[in-house]
Enzyme design. Structure first.
Site, PDB file in Angstrom:
ATOM      1  CE1 TYR A   1      -4.030   2.082   0.654  1.00 17.16           C
ATOM      2  CE2 TYR A   1      -2.467   3.414   1.883  1.00 17.16           C
ATOM      3  CZ  TYR A   1      -3.692   3.270   1.271  1.00 17.16           C
ATOM      4  OH  TYR A   1      -4.582   4.318   1.276  1.00 17.16           O
TER       5      TYR A   1
ATOM      6  CG  PHE B   1      -6.633   7.930   8.890  1.00 14.65           C
ATOM      7  CD1 PHE B   1      -7.383   7.774  10.046  1.00 14.65           C
ATOM      8  CD2 PHE B   1      -6.846   7.039   7.844  1.00 14.65           C
ATOM      9  CE1 PHE B   1      -8.325   6.761  10.154  1.00 14.65           C
ATOM     10  CE2 PHE B   1      -7.782   6.025   7.939  1.00 14.65           C
ATOM     11  CZ  PHE B   1      -8.526   5.884   9.104  1.00 14.65           C
ATOM     12  CD  GLU B   2      -3.349   6.748   3.388  1.00 15.62           C
ATOM     13  OE1 GLU B   2      -4.089   6.465   2.428  1.00 15.62           O
ATOM     14  OE2 GLU B   2      -2.291   7.398   3.251  1.00 15.62           O
ATOM     15  CB  VAL B   3       1.152   6.345   9.674  1.00 15.63           C
ATOM     16  CG1 VAL B   3       2.065   5.829  10.780  1.00 15.63           C
ATOM     17  CG2 VAL B   3       1.968   6.716   8.448  1.00 15.63           C
TER      18      VAL B   3
ATOM     19  CG  LEU C   1      -1.325   1.092   6.814  1.00 19.16           C
ATOM     20  CD1 LEU C   1      -0.456   2.060   6.031  1.00 19.16           C
ATOM     21  CD2 LEU C   1      -1.522  -0.222   6.067  1.00 19.16           C
TER      22      LEU C   1
END
Length: 156
Positions: free
Chosen positions: A6, A95-97, A100
């Site tokens: 990703y 946010f993605e960090v 994940l």
């Protein structure tokens, strides 16, 4: 076995767009990578701010479906490559960090800015698995096993 990646990172400034483009090209060269999911290539119905024939961009349907697509892609990925621009931090990437990390996915963080002159938030620094300082390293990085290494830059 090749890994599914990703690829997280903003693409809202020329610098960010260049990072994404260069990272995608480097990852395509890497024999340990099988698939790269880049969210900008998977916007709901292909809608972008510059291409929006139905007037959907920014609306509920577009936002909901694009968000769900990204969540599904993160869930299916083996790990993530996160591109970070210290001068223009992207809240979506942050946010993605977090997401994940909560999913226990290894995160290879790439930042070409000076890590000693530009501190990052401790929540971001502690959420990454390994830090690279050049996008070019992605072409030869071994994604088969990503050993955890402490972030060595400045933290606030």
């Amino acid at each position: 076995m090749q890994k599914q990646i990703y690829l997280a990172g903003g693409w809202f400034t020329p610098k960010q767009a260049s990072l994404v483009e260069r990272a995608h090209a480097a990852l395509k060269q890497n024999p340990t990578i099988g698939y790269i999911h880049s969210p900008q290539e998977h916007q709901y119905k292909g809608v972008t701010e510059d291409h929006d024939p139905e007037g959907m961009f920014g609306g509920y349907e577009w936002a909901n479906q694009t968000y769900q697509n990204d969540i599904t892609a993160m869930d299916l990925a083996d790990m993530a490559v996160v591109l970070w621009d210290m001068q223009d931090e992207d809240t979506g990437t942050a946010f993605e960090v977090g997401y994940l990390n909560a999913c226990h996915k290894p995160i290879v963080f790439v930042c070409e800015d000076d890590l000693q002159a530009n501190p990052i938030n401790l929540m971001l620094a502690k959420g990454i698995t390994q830090c690279l300082t050049s996008v070019d390293e992605l072409a030869t990085f071994d994604f088969q096993f990503v050993a955890g290494e402490p972030y060595t830059g400045q933290i606030v």
